[in-house]
Design an enzyme around this catalytic site. Structure first.
Site, PDB file in Angstrom:
ATOM      1  N   TYR A   1      17.644  10.156  44.753  1.00  0.00           N
ATOM      2  CA  TYR A   1      16.637   9.745  43.752  1.00  0.00           C
ATOM      3  C   TYR A   1      17.132   8.560  42.909  1.00  0.00           C
ATOM      4  CZ  TYR A   1      13.845  10.307  39.437  1.00  0.00           C
ATOM      5  OH  TYR A   1      13.063  10.099  38.340  1.00  0.00           O
TER       6      TYR A   1
ATOM      7  N   ASN B   1      20.577  15.768  50.725  1.00  0.00           N
ATOM      8  CA  ASN B   1      19.422  15.984  49.848  1.00  0.00           C
ATOM      9  C   ASN B   1      18.539  14.739  49.814  1.00  0.00           C
ATOM     10  OD1 ASN B   1      17.962  17.612  48.004  1.00  0.00           O
ATOM     11  ND2 ASN B   1      18.832  16.479  46.264  1.00  0.00           N
TER      12      ASN B   1
ATOM     13  N   ASP C   1      29.786  11.325  55.288  1.00  0.00           N
ATOM     14  CA  ASP C   1      30.178  12.266  54.243  1.00  0.00           C
ATOM     15  C   ASP C   1      31.248  11.563  53.406  1.00  0.00           C
ATOM     16  OD1 ASP C   1      31.361  14.230  52.698  1.00  0.00           O
ATOM     17  OD2 ASP C   1      31.062  15.781  54.212  1.00  0.00           O
TER      18      ASP C   1
ATOM     19  N   LYS D   1      23.720  18.652  42.779  1.00  0.00           N
ATOM     20  CA  LYS D   1      23.305  18.536  41.375  1.00  0.00           C
ATOM     21  C   LYS D   1      22.440  19.669  40.827  1.00  0.00           C
ATOM     22  CE  LYS D   1      18.996  16.178  42.176  1.00  0.00           C
ATOM     23  NZ  LYS D   1      17.971  15.300  41.652  1.00  0.00           N
TER      24      LYS D   1
ATOM     25  N   SER E   1      26.929  13.048  33.242  1.00  0.00           N
ATOM     26  CA  SER E   1      25.730  13.701  32.715  1.00  0.00           C
ATOM     27  C   SER E   1      25.933  14.090  31.263  1.00  0.00           C
ATOM     28  CB  SER E   1      25.467  14.952  33.551  1.00  0.00           C
ATOM     29  OG  SER E   1      24.555  15.792  32.893  1.00  0.00           O
TER      30      SER E   1
ATOM     31  N   THR F   1      25.328  16.721  30.191  1.00  0.00           N
ATOM     32  CA  THR F   1      25.759  18.122  30.186  1.00  0.00           C
ATOM     33  C   THR F   1      27.205  18.268  29.703  1.00  0.00           C
ATOM     34  OG1 THR F   1      25.705  20.145  31.503  1.00  0.00           O
ATOM     35  CG2 THR F   1      26.523  18.223  32.616  1.00  0.00           C
TER      36      THR F   1
ATOM     37  N   TYR G   1      28.231  23.161  37.971  1.00  0.00           N
ATOM     38  CA  TYR G   1      27.828  21.764  38.150  1.00  0.00           C
ATOM     39  C   TYR G   1      28.350  20.922  36.982  1.00  0.00           C
ATOM     40  CZ  TYR G   1      24.945  17.628  37.659  1.00  0.00           C
ATOM     41  OH  TYR G   1      24.537  16.330  37.467  1.00  0.00           O
TER      42      TYR G   1
ATOM     43  N   LYS H   1      31.245  17.618  36.714  1.00  0.00           N
ATOM     44  CA  LYS H   1      31.095  16.304  36.064  1.00  0.00           C
ATOM     45  C   LYS H   1      32.229  16.109  35.057  1.00  0.00           C
ATOM     46  CE  LYS H   1      27.522  14.918  38.201  1.00  0.00           C
ATOM     47  NZ  LYS H   1      27.738  13.893  39.209  1.00  0.00           N
TER      48      LYS H   1
ATOM     49  N   ARG I   1      14.168  16.952  24.911  1.00  0.00           N
ATOM     50  CA  ARG I   1      15.080  16.207  25.774  1.00  0.00           C
ATOM     51  C   ARG I   1      14.810  14.710  25.620  1.00  0.00           C
ATOM     52  NH1 ARG I   1      16.798  20.531  25.958  1.00  0.00           N
ATOM     53  NH2 ARG I   1      17.353  21.860  27.729  1.00  0.00           N
TER      54      ARG I   1
ATOM     55  N   ASP J   1      19.803  27.125  28.698  1.00  0.00           N
ATOM     56  CA  ASP J   1      19.151  25.935  28.132  1.00  0.00           C
ATOM     57  C   ASP J   1      19.649  25.661  26.722  1.00  0.00           C
ATOM     58  OD1 ASP J   1      17.525  24.835  30.033  1.00  0.00           O
ATOM     59  OD2 ASP J   1      15.732  25.969  29.467  1.00  0.00           O
TER      60      ASP J   1
HETATM   61  P1  NAD Z   1      20.107  13.296  44.662  1.00  0.00           P
HETATM   62  O1  NAD Z   1      20.439  14.630  45.209  1.00  0.00           O
HETATM   63  O2  NAD Z   1      18.731  12.768  44.866  1.00  0.00           O
HETATM   64  O3  NAD Z   1      21.153  12.205  45.207  1.00  0.00           O
HETATM   65  C1  NAD Z   1      22.468  12.531  45.528  1.00  0.00           C
HETATM   66  C2  NAD Z   1      22.721  11.986  46.925  1.00  0.00           C
HETATM   67  O4  NAD Z   1      24.065  12.274  47.310  1.00  0.00           O
HETATM   68  C3  NAD Z   1      21.811  12.583  47.995  1.00  0.00           C
HETATM   69  O5  NAD Z   1      21.227  11.533  48.727  1.00  0.00           O
HETATM   70  C4  NAD Z   1      22.751  13.415  48.866  1.00  0.00           C
HETATM   71  O6  NAD Z   1      22.327  13.453  50.203  1.00  0.00           O
HETATM   72  C5  NAD Z   1      24.044  12.661  48.681  1.00  0.00           C
HETATM   73  N1  NAD Z   1      25.272  13.428  48.922  1.00  0.00           N
HETATM   74  C6  NAD Z   1      25.662  14.603  48.369  1.00  0.00           C
HETATM   75  N2  NAD Z   1      26.885  14.949  48.806  1.00  0.00           N
HETATM   76  C7  NAD Z   1      27.297  13.960  49.659  1.00  0.00           C
HETATM   77  C8  NAD Z   1      28.467  13.724  50.419  1.00  0.00           C
HETATM   78  N3  NAD Z   1      29.472  14.591  50.425  1.00  0.00           N
HETATM   79  N4  NAD Z   1      28.516  12.613  51.168  1.00  0.00           N
HETATM   80  C9  NAD Z   1      27.496  11.719  51.191  1.00  0.00           C
HETATM   81  N5  NAD Z   1      26.372  11.885  50.479  1.00  0.00           N
HETATM   82  C10 NAD Z   1      26.275  12.992  49.715  1.00  0.00           C
HETATM   83  O7  NAD Z   1      20.464  13.317  43.116  1.00  0.00           O
HETATM   84  P2  NAD Z   1      20.186  12.246  41.970  1.00  0.00           P
HETATM   85  O8  NAD Z   1      19.252  12.859  40.994  1.00  0.00           O
HETATM   86  O9  NAD Z   1      19.871  10.934  42.552  1.00  0.00           O
HETATM   87  O10 NAD Z   1      21.616  12.224  41.286  1.00  0.00           O
HETATM   88  C11 NAD Z   1      22.587  11.230  41.586  1.00  0.00           C
HETATM   89  C12 NAD Z   1      23.841  11.531  40.792  1.00  0.00           C
HETATM   90  O11 NAD Z   1      23.521  11.544  39.401  1.00  0.00           O
HETATM   91  C13 NAD Z   1      24.452  12.903  41.101  1.00  0.00           C
HETATM   92  O12 NAD Z   1      25.863  12.782  41.063  1.00  0.00           O
HETATM   93  C14 NAD Z   1      23.977  13.755  39.958  1.00  0.00           C
HETATM   94  O13 NAD Z   1      24.841  14.814  39.686  1.00  0.00           O
HETATM   95  C15 NAD Z   1      23.964  12.752  38.813  1.00  0.00           C
HETATM   96  N6  NAD Z   1      23.053  13.113  37.723  1.00  0.00           N
HETATM   97  C16 NAD Z   1      21.731  13.386  37.995  1.00  0.00           C
HETATM   98  C17 NAD Z   1      20.887  13.753  36.964  1.00  0.00           C
HETATM   99  C18 NAD Z   1      19.437  14.092  37.241  1.00  0.00           C
HETATM  100  O14 NAD Z   1      18.799  14.717  36.391  1.00  0.00           O
HETATM  101  N7  NAD Z   1      18.850  13.684  38.360  1.00  0.00           N
HETATM  102  C19 NAD Z   1      21.370  13.841  35.651  1.00  0.00           C
HETATM  103  C20 NAD Z   1      22.711  13.549  35.411  1.00  0.00           C
HETATM  104  C21 NAD Z   1      23.543  13.181  36.458  1.00  0.00           C
HETATM  105  N1  UDP Z   2      11.446  23.462  31.688  1.00  0.00           N
HETATM  106  C1  UDP Z   2      10.349  24.305  31.641  1.00  0.00           C
HETATM  107  N2  UDP Z   2       9.805  24.735  32.817  1.00  0.00           N
HETATM  108  C2  UDP Z   2      10.289  24.366  34.041  1.00  0.00           C
HETATM  109  C3  UDP Z   2      11.410  23.493  34.082  1.00  0.00           C
HETATM  110  C4  UDP Z   2      11.963  23.069  32.884  1.00  0.00           C
HETATM  111  O1  UDP Z   2       9.871  24.649  30.554  1.00  0.00           O
HETATM  112  O2  UDP Z   2       9.765  24.802  35.078  1.00  0.00           O
HETATM  113  C5  UDP Z   2      12.040  22.984  30.434  1.00  0.00           C
HETATM  114  C6  UDP Z   2      13.494  23.391  30.261  1.00  0.00           C
HETATM  115  O3  UDP Z   2      13.570  24.640  29.624  1.00  0.00           O
HETATM  116  C7  UDP Z   2      14.039  22.259  29.382  1.00  0.00           C
HETATM  117  C8  UDP Z   2      13.193  21.049  29.784  1.00  0.00           C
HETATM  118  O4  UDP Z   2      12.037  21.575  30.452  1.00  0.00           O
HETATM  119  O5  UDP Z   2      13.755  22.550  28.040  1.00  0.00           O
HETATM  120  C9  UDP Z   2      13.924  20.103  30.728  1.00  0.00           C
HETATM  121  O6  UDP Z   2      14.431  20.857  31.810  1.00  0.00           O
HETATM  122  P1  UDP Z   2      15.148  20.198  33.064  1.00  0.00           P
HETATM  123  O7  UDP Z   2      15.619  21.310  33.947  1.00  0.00           O
HETATM  124  O8  UDP Z   2      14.228  19.172  33.643  1.00  0.00           O
HETATM  125  O9  UDP Z   2      16.367  19.391  32.414  1.00  0.00           O
HETATM  126  P2  UDP Z   2      17.665  19.932  31.622  1.00  0.00           P
HETATM  127  O10 UDP Z   2      17.373  21.290  31.090  1.00  0.00           O
HETATM  128  O11 UDP Z   2      18.752  19.924  32.618  1.00  0.00           O
HETATM  129  O12 UDP Z   2      17.862  18.961  30.518  1.00  0.00           O
END
Ligand code: NAD
Ligand code: UDP
Length: 342
Positions: free
Chosen positions: A11, A35, A58, A84, A124, A126, A149, A153, A235, A299
């Site tokens: 993504y 993914n 990989d 993730k 993140s 987090t 998770y 990070k 958020r 949460d």
């Molecule tokens: P995503 O799952 O869409 O993308 C992650 C990609 O990594 C996928 O394409 C998956 O196939 C690939 N992948 C996983 N393990 C692999 C491996 N061993 N070798 C090669 N490819 C591998 O997730 P995203 O939302 O695009 O997140 C990207 C990064 O950002 C992740 O590290 C995630 O933890 C971090 N992140 C995401 C969020 C969020 O809310 N989306 C928030 C904070 C941090």
């Molecule tokens: N949330 C919700 N219903 C859902 C998914 C999420 O009410 O089906 C709420 C969740 O409790 C949080 C906010 O939406 O307050 C954002 O959640 P998300 O999982 O997207 O992100 P994160 O909690 O990791 O910040």
């Protein structure tokens, strides 16, 4: 600049690929499609009119990554690859630690062997844990994470910082940029790429989108008894293209700098769950059905960024608000009701 995006078919990676190509940089992607789908990269090429060097790999596989890095010799690696899903990480902690930490260790080993110095990492919000009070600033102590998770990070940040420290002052000193994302949402404005979660979405925005498009009956709002104006959690929702542009700035910054720097990528503006439900209803033209349910374990009530450092140092700030977020998420979801699977 030549960049290599690990997990670049995912993504955030696919949107960053568009932003990098639009900024005139070259992009290679290494992904095992755990993914994601190569279709995302085909669409990146369609949007930008430019080619991406795509490798199925990989990132924990050292010999394969040596081969790819030797062929590409990128100026900067942006490391997105990882697992993730918070809930899944509680059920499968060993797989999460193995995959997330191994990919980072493998990259650091390969970088050392090839003399590559620049890495930007997807961290993140987090890592701020439960006890810090928002807005979160980068110099707050990292907190106690509530799931494996989050710990991956936390640990990857530490590993990258230690790797930099070991070579500090040397000719091959690393440039490590740790980006702490808040809540990435939305899609590219073309509607061609977006978030495509497998199975039932865990996150709020893809869930709302799937209700709006008729794939799911209703959203369950996890608790309306928090100490917030409407009782639901708040958020910092950031448009994924703003986040992507933040990566372009971070990679450019890494070229001219050595050391470890941490940046929050958020908007600084909190919105509640119900704010997002209402904004999405406006964007899609009909109300999004929801019911109030119990709180979700783990949460935090509030999470939002102080985003001043990224503005001051990177010259970056989020430009898009929740109306654009919902508009673009809806364009993606309504044009691709089954994601890339169609
Ligand atoms: P995503 O799952 O869409 O993308 C992650 C990609 O990594 C996928 O394409 C998956 O196939 C690939 N992948 C996983 N393990 C692999 C491996 N061993 N070798 C090669 N490819 C591998 O997730 P995203 O939302 O695009 O997140 C990207 C990064 O950002 C992740 O590290 C995630 O933890 C971090 N992140 C995401 C969020 C969020 O809310 N989306 C928030 C904070 C941090
Ligand atoms: N949330 C919700 N219903 C859902 C998914 C999420 O009410 O089906 C709420 C969740 O409790 C949080 C906010 O939406 O307050 C954002 O959640 P998300 O999982 O997207 O992100 P994160 O909690 O990791 O910040």
């Amino acid at each position: 600049m030549k960049t290599l995006l690990t997990g670049g078919a995912g993504y955030i990676g696919s949107h960053t690929a568009v932003a990098m190509l639009d900024a005139g940089h070259d992009v290679a992607v290494a992904d095992n499609y755990y993914n994601s789908s190569p279709e995302a990269i085909r669409r990146v090429e369609e949007i930008t009119g430019r080619k991406v060097s795509l490798y199925e790999a990989d990132v924990a596989d050292r010999s394969r990554m040596m081969e790819i890095l030797r062929a590409e010799m990128p100026d900067c690696i942006i490391h997105f690859a990882g697992l993730k899903a918070v809930g899944e990480s509680v059920a499968m902690p060993v797989e999460y630690y193995r995959n997330n930490i191994d990919t980072t260790l493998t990259l650091l080993e390969c970088m050392k062997e090839l003399g590559l110095t620049n890495i930007v990492f997807s961290s993140s919000a987090t890592v701020y844990g439960e006890d810090n009070i928002p807005p979160f600033t980068e110099n707050m102590p990292k907190g106690v994470c509530t799931n494996p998770y989050g710990w991956t990070k936390w640990m990857q940040e530490q590993i990258l910082r230690d790797a930099w420290f070991a070579g500090a002052g040397s000719e091959k000193e690393l440039s490590v940029v740790l980006l702490r994302y808040f809540n990435p949402v939305g899609a590219h404005e073309s509607g061609l790429i977006g978030e495509d979660p497998q199975g039932i979405p865990n996150n709020l925005m893809p869930y709302i989108s799937q209700v709006a498009v008729g794939r799911r009956d209703h959203l369950t709002v996890f608790g309306d008894d928090y100490d917030t104006p409407d009782g639901t959690c708040r958020r910092d929702y950031i448009h994924v293209m703003d986040l992507a542009e933040g990566h372009v700035r971070a990679a450019e910054y890494s070229l001219g700098n050595r050391g470890t720097e941490v940046f929050n990528l958020g908007t600084g503006n909190p919105y509640s769950v119900l704010d997002m439900v209402n904004a999405f209803g406006k964007a899609c033209g009909h109300p999004v059905k929801y019911e109030i349910g119990p709180r979700r374990a783990g949460d935090v009530q509030d999470s939002w960024a102080n985003a001043d450092k990224a503005k001051e140092v990177l010259g970056w700030e989020a430009k898009r608000g929740i109306d654009e977020i919902c508009r673009d998420a809806w364009k993606w979801q309504s044009g691709n009701p089954q994601g890339y699977g169609e």
